[in-house]
Each structure stands twice: as structure tokens, then as C-alpha cells.
Design a protein around this motif. Structure first.
Motif, PDB file in Angstrom:
ATOM      1  N   ILE A   1       0.850  -1.205   0.000  1.00 44.59           N
ATOM      2  CA  ILE A   1       0.000   0.000   0.000  1.00 44.59           C
ATOM      3  C   ILE A   1       0.879   1.247   0.000  1.00 44.59           C
ATOM      4  CG2 ILE A   1      -1.636   1.350   1.381  1.00 44.59           C
ATOM      5  CD1 ILE A   1      -3.132  -0.919   0.166  1.00 44.59           C
ATOM      6  N   MET A   2       1.927   1.250   0.807  1.00 45.74           N
ATOM      7  CA  MET A   2       2.813   2.415   0.861  1.00 45.74           C
ATOM      8  C   MET A   2       3.559   2.582  -0.464  1.00 45.74           C
ATOM      9  SD  MET A   2       1.849   3.557   3.693  1.00 45.74           S
ATOM     10  CE  MET A   2       2.867   4.995   3.925  1.00 45.74           C
ATOM     11  N   ALA A   3       3.953   1.482  -1.098  1.00 40.78           N
ATOM     12  CA  ALA A   3       4.607   1.557  -2.410  1.00 40.78           C
ATOM     13  C   ALA A   3       3.633   2.103  -3.452  1.00 40.78           C
ATOM     14  CB  ALA A   3       5.129   0.176  -2.822  1.00 40.78           C
ATOM     15  N   ALA A   4       2.381   1.671  -3.386  1.00 37.37           N
ATOM     16  CA  ALA A   4       1.362   2.177  -4.309  1.00 37.37           C
ATOM     17  C   ALA A   4       1.149   3.676  -4.106  1.00 37.37           C
ATOM     18  CB  ALA A   4       0.046   1.419  -4.114  1.00 37.37           C
TER      19      ALA A   4
ATOM     20  N   ALA B   1       7.575   0.037  -9.447  1.00 38.45           N
ATOM     21  CA  ALA B   1       7.307   0.644  -8.136  1.00 38.45           C
ATOM     22  C   ALA B   1       7.213  -0.388  -7.017  1.00 38.45           C
ATOM     23  CB  ALA B   1       6.026   1.473  -8.195  1.00 38.45           C
ATOM     24  N   ILE B   2       6.715  -1.575  -7.334  1.00 40.15           N
ATOM     25  CA  ILE B   2       6.578  -2.607  -6.295  1.00 40.15           C
ATOM     26  C   ILE B   2       7.704  -3.635  -6.357  1.00 40.15           C
ATOM     27  CG2 ILE B   2       4.079  -2.301  -6.087  1.00 40.15           C
ATOM     28  CD1 ILE B   2       3.769  -4.978  -7.657  1.00 40.15           C
ATOM     29  N   SER B   3       8.716  -3.370  -7.169  1.00 44.25           N
ATOM     30  CA  SER B   3       9.792  -4.351  -7.343  1.00 44.25           C
ATOM     31  C   SER B   3      10.585  -4.596  -6.060  1.00 44.25           C
ATOM     32  CB  SER B   3      10.737  -3.925  -8.471  1.00 44.25           C
ATOM     33  OG  SER B   3      11.412  -2.732  -8.136  1.00 44.25           O
ATOM     34  N   GLY B   4      10.534  -3.680  -5.101  1.00 43.48           N
ATOM     35  CA  GLY B   4      11.216  -3.872  -3.828  1.00 43.48           C
ATOM     36  C   GLY B   4      10.345  -4.499  -2.761  1.00 43.48           C
ATOM     37  N   ASN B   5       9.161  -4.959  -3.149  1.00 42.95           N
ATOM     38  CA  ASN B   5       8.223  -5.554  -2.210  1.00 42.95           C
ATOM     39  C   ASN B   5       7.943  -7.002  -2.610  1.00 42.95           C
ATOM     40  OD1 ASN B   5       7.645  -2.527  -2.385  1.00 42.95           O
ATOM     41  ND2 ASN B   5       6.582  -3.105  -0.514  1.00 42.95           N
ATOM     42  N   LEU B   6       8.143  -7.905  -1.673  1.00 42.51           N
ATOM     43  CA  LEU B   6       7.892  -9.312  -1.946  1.00 42.51           C
ATOM     44  C   LEU B   6       6.524  -9.735  -1.434  1.00 42.51           C
ATOM     45  CD1 LEU B   6      11.336 -10.867  -0.948  1.00 42.51           C
ATOM     46  CD2 LEU B   6      10.518 -10.244  -3.221  1.00 42.51           C
ATOM     47  N   CYS B   7       5.872 -10.603  -2.192  1.00 41.28           N
ATOM     48  CA  CYS B   7       4.609 -11.203  -1.779  1.00 41.28           C
ATOM     49  C   CYS B   7       4.704 -12.685  -2.074  1.00 41.28           C
ATOM     50  CB  CYS B   7       3.438 -10.580  -2.548  1.00 41.28           C
ATOM     51  SG  CYS B   7       1.873 -11.399  -2.178  1.00 41.28           S
TER      52      CYS B   7
ATOM     53  N   CYS C   1       2.150 -14.890  -1.154  1.00 42.27           N
ATOM     54  CA  CYS C   1       0.827 -15.518  -1.185  1.00 42.27           C
ATOM     55  C   CYS C   1       0.024 -15.167  -2.432  1.00 42.27           C
ATOM     56  CB  CYS C   1       0.006 -15.085   0.025  1.00 42.27           C
ATOM     57  SG  CYS C   1       0.702 -15.549   1.609  1.00 42.27           S
ATOM     58  N   THR C   2      -0.178 -13.886  -2.644  1.00 42.10           N
ATOM     59  CA  THR C   2      -1.136 -13.424  -3.639  1.00 42.10           C
ATOM     60  C   THR C   2      -0.582 -13.514  -5.052  1.00 42.10           C
ATOM     61  OG1 THR C   2      -1.968 -11.875  -1.998  1.00 42.10           O
ATOM     62  CG2 THR C   2      -2.611 -11.471  -4.262  1.00 42.10           C
ATOM     63  N   GLY C   3       0.656 -13.193  -5.215  1.00 38.93           N
ATOM     64  CA  GLY C   3       1.211 -13.060  -6.556  1.00 38.93           C
ATOM     65  C   GLY C   3       1.012 -11.631  -7.021  1.00 38.93           C
ATOM     66  N   TYR C   4       1.797 -11.226  -7.948  1.00 37.07           N
ATOM     67  CA  TYR C   4       1.844  -9.809  -8.294  1.00 37.07           C
ATOM     68  C   TYR C   4       0.751  -9.353  -9.240  1.00 37.07           C
ATOM     69  CZ  TYR C   4       6.163 -10.269  -5.846  1.00 37.07           C
ATOM     70  OH  TYR C   4       7.084 -10.530  -4.861  1.00 37.07           O
ATOM     71  N   ASN C   5       0.181 -10.242 -10.037  1.00 36.50           N
ATOM     72  CA  ASN C   5      -0.824  -9.815 -11.010  1.00 36.50           C
ATOM     73  C   ASN C   5      -2.031  -9.160 -10.343  1.00 36.50           C
ATOM     74  OD1 ASN C   5       0.716 -10.600 -13.200  1.00 36.50           O
ATOM     75  ND2 ASN C   5      -0.147 -12.660 -13.248  1.00 36.50           N
ATOM     76  N   MET C   6      -2.475  -9.710  -9.251  1.00 36.64           N
ATOM     77  CA  MET C   6      -3.633  -9.129  -8.558  1.00 36.64           C
ATOM     78  C   MET C   6      -3.272  -7.801  -7.891  1.00 36.64           C
ATOM     79  SD  MET C   6      -5.478 -12.552  -7.124  1.00 36.64           S
ATOM     80  CE  MET C   6      -4.011 -13.514  -6.853  1.00 36.64           C
ATOM     81  N   ILE C   7      -2.054  -7.681  -7.416  1.00 38.10           N
ATOM     82  CA  ILE C   7      -1.593  -6.431  -6.810  1.00 38.10           C
ATOM     83  C   ILE C   7      -1.490  -5.349  -7.879  1.00 38.10           C
ATOM     84  CG2 ILE C   7       0.340  -5.304  -5.638  1.00 38.10           C
ATOM     85  CD1 ILE C   7       0.789  -8.105  -4.241  1.00 38.10           C
ATOM     86  N   ILE C   8      -0.949  -5.707  -9.029  1.00 39.31           N
ATOM     87  CA  ILE C   8      -0.863  -4.766 -10.144  1.00 39.31           C
ATOM     88  C   ILE C   8      -2.260  -4.329 -10.563  1.00 39.31           C
ATOM     89  CG2 ILE C   8      -0.226  -4.576 -12.588  1.00 39.31           C
ATOM     90  CD1 ILE C   8       2.172  -6.496 -11.789  1.00 39.31           C
ATOM     91  N   LYS C   9      -3.163  -5.281 -10.654  1.00 40.62           N
ATOM     92  CA  LYS C   9      -4.555  -4.968 -11.012  1.00 40.62           C
ATOM     93  C   LYS C   9      -5.155  -3.993  -9.999  1.00 40.62           C
ATOM     94  CE  LYS C   9      -9.057  -7.136 -11.742  1.00 40.62           C
ATOM     95  NZ  LYS C   9      -9.816  -8.391 -11.701  1.00 40.62           N
ATOM     96  N   ALA C  10      -4.902  -4.208  -8.717  1.00 40.45           N
ATOM     97  CA  ALA C  10      -5.447  -3.344  -7.670  1.00 40.45           C
ATOM     98  C   ALA C  10      -4.927  -1.912  -7.804  1.00 40.45           C
ATOM     99  CB  ALA C  10      -5.100  -3.899  -6.290  1.00 40.45           C
ATOM    100  N   ILE C  11      -3.648  -1.771  -8.084  1.00 42.00           N
ATOM    101  CA  ILE C  11      -3.062  -0.434  -8.202  1.00 42.00           C
ATOM    102  C   ILE C  11      -3.583   0.258  -9.460  1.00 42.00           C
ATOM    103  CG2 ILE C  11      -0.901   0.861  -8.454  1.00 42.00           C
ATOM    104  CD1 ILE C  11       0.413  -1.384  -6.712  1.00 42.00           C
ATOM    105  N   ARG C  12      -3.719  -0.482 -10.555  1.00 41.95           N
ATOM    106  CA  ARG C  12      -4.303   0.099 -11.787  1.00 41.95           C
ATOM    107  C   ARG C  12      -5.734   0.545 -11.535  1.00 41.95           C
ATOM    108  NH1 ARG C  12      -2.797  -3.025 -17.198  1.00 41.95           N
ATOM    109  NH2 ARG C  12      -2.905  -0.939 -18.043  1.00 41.95           N
ATOM    110  N   MET C  13      -6.480  -0.284 -10.829  1.00 43.01           N
ATOM    111  CA  MET C  13      -7.876   0.030 -10.508  1.00 43.01           C
ATOM    112  C   MET C  13      -7.939   1.306  -9.677  1.00 43.01           C
ATOM    113  SD  MET C  13     -10.627  -2.478  -8.562  1.00 43.01           S
ATOM    114  CE  MET C  13      -9.926  -3.905  -9.357  1.00 43.01           C
ATOM    115  N   ALA C  14      -7.077   1.419  -8.689  1.00 45.90           N
ATOM    116  CA  ALA C  14      -7.054   2.626  -7.831  1.00 45.90           C
ATOM    117  C   ALA C  14      -6.699   3.861  -8.642  1.00 45.90           C
ATOM    118  CB  ALA C  14      -6.080   2.431  -6.675  1.00 45.90           C
ATOM    119  N   ALA C  15      -5.750   3.722  -9.558  1.00 47.03           N
ATOM    120  CA  ALA C  15      -5.370   4.847 -10.408  1.00 47.03           C
ATOM    121  C   ALA C  15      -6.541   5.295 -11.273  1.00 47.03           C
ATOM    122  CB  ALA C  15      -4.177   4.468 -11.280  1.00 47.03           C
ATOM    123  N   GLU C  16      -7.279   4.336 -11.815  1.00 52.46           N
ATOM    124  CA  GLU C  16      -8.426   4.656 -12.671  1.00 52.46           C
ATOM    125  C   GLU C  16      -9.570   5.276 -11.870  1.00 52.46           C
ATOM    126  OE1 GLU C  16      -9.345   0.957 -14.615  1.00 52.46           O
ATOM    127  OE2 GLU C  16      -7.405   0.945 -15.659  1.00 52.46           O
ATOM    128  N   LYS C  17      -9.875   4.691 -10.732  1.00 45.27           N
ATOM    129  CA  LYS C  17     -10.994   5.193  -9.912  1.00 45.27           C
ATOM    130  C   LYS C  17     -10.656   6.441  -9.149  1.00 45.27           C
ATOM    131  CE  LYS C  17     -13.279   0.767  -9.134  1.00 45.27           C
ATOM    132  NZ  LYS C  17     -13.851  -0.143  -8.125  1.00 45.27           N
TER     133      LYS C  17
END
Length: 155
Positions: A105-108, A126-132, A134-150
Motif C-alpha cells: 500500500i505504501m509503495a502504491a 514501483a513494487i519491485s522492492g516488495n515481496l509477496c 501468497c497473492t502473486g503480483y498480477n492481482m496487486i498490479i490490477k489493484a493499483i491500476r484500478m485505484a489509479a483509474e478510480k
């Protein structure tokens, strides 16, 4: 004594200047969103914003924040930007165990402050320094794109 602004409030730490910012935040100020992951600045679980820039608090000596503004998830949580990011992370399925989420969230937030309309490559960088693990990065990327759009106009 180290004086800095923490989540919008002036504060002073009495801990030694070489203390890790992560330890100061957690032990002296009771802020537990930044987590100890790797302890080497590689995983992003401890990420905070310092003067609007993403910093790994596990490798930041307390002395480095003298006179600066430090924002943790606890200070960001009451903003409209946080509420939108939280909603988008939930809708995109970008949260599982939650350990990495505060740092993500802070990276976003750091990214969207600089670039309110990022492309996928910008988000990945931007999130390359953050490891996940469990979720995998595709859903995190989708979330950040969604936030940018909304969030047009928020950032």
C-alpha cells in the motif's frame, strides 16, 4: 534526541541515533504496520514514506529522519486515498495473509503521488522492492491500476 514528524505530529525519540527506524516505530511509538521481514531492505514489509519517498525502515538509522516527515500505514489509513487503495486491493483479490500489504500500500501511494496514471511497467517497477509470497503480483498490479483509474483527482 531525534526530532521528526510522525504521521503528521511532531515527535522526539530518545533512542540512540543508530537505532533502526523500524524498531523505533514499533517499540517506541507502537506502530505495527511496518513489519520485520528480511531485515536487509529486500522485502518491503517495513516500507514507510519519508518526505513522500518510499524507504525501508529496517535499514534506516533513526538519525536519517531528523527533521523529516515519516508516514506509516497508521497515519495514511484515515485518508480517502488509503480507503480507495484498500477497496481496490480487496476487489482485485490482492490480499491474502496481509503481511506484505502495508508495504505494498505504501509503495502504491508513493507511485501514485509521482505518477497518478501509471502503466503496468511503472507499477511493476514501483513494487519491485516488495515481496509477496501468497497473492502473486498480477492481482496487486490490477489493484493499483484500478485505484489509479478510480482515483482520478486524488493523486
Amino acid at each position: 534526541m531525534i526530532d521528526f514528524i510522525l504521521n503528521g505530529k511532531k515527535c522526539t525519540s530518545q533512542l540512540p541515533p543508530q537505532s533502526r527506524l523500524l524498531d523505533v516505530l514499533r517499540e517506541e511509538f507502537g506502530l505495527t504496520a511496518p513489519k520485520e521481514g528480511c531485515g536487509e531492505g529486500e522485502c518491503g514489509a517495513c516500507a514507510v514514506l519519508v518526505d513522500g519517498m518510499l524507504w525501508n525502515s529496517c535499514i534506516t538509522p533513526l538519525a536519517n529522519v531528523q527533521g523529516k516527515s515519516v508516514l506509516t500505514l497508521e497515519g495514511f489509513r484515515d485518508t480517502e486515498k488509503y480507503k480507495l487503495l484498500e477497496k481496490c486491493f480487496g476487489e482485485a483479490g490482492a490480499v491474502q495473509c496481509g503481511f506484505c500489504t502495508p508495504g505494498m500500500i505504501m509503495a502504491a501511494e508513493a507511485l501514485l503521488r509521482k505518477n497518478p496514471h501509471p502503466q503496468e511497467a511503472d507499477i511493476r517497477e514501483a513494487i519491485s522492492g516488495n515481496l509477496c509470497r501468497c497473492t502473486g503480483y498480477n492481482m496487486i498490479i490490477k489493484a493499483i491500476r484500478m485505484a489509479a483509474e478510480k482515483g482520478a483527482g486524488l493523486w
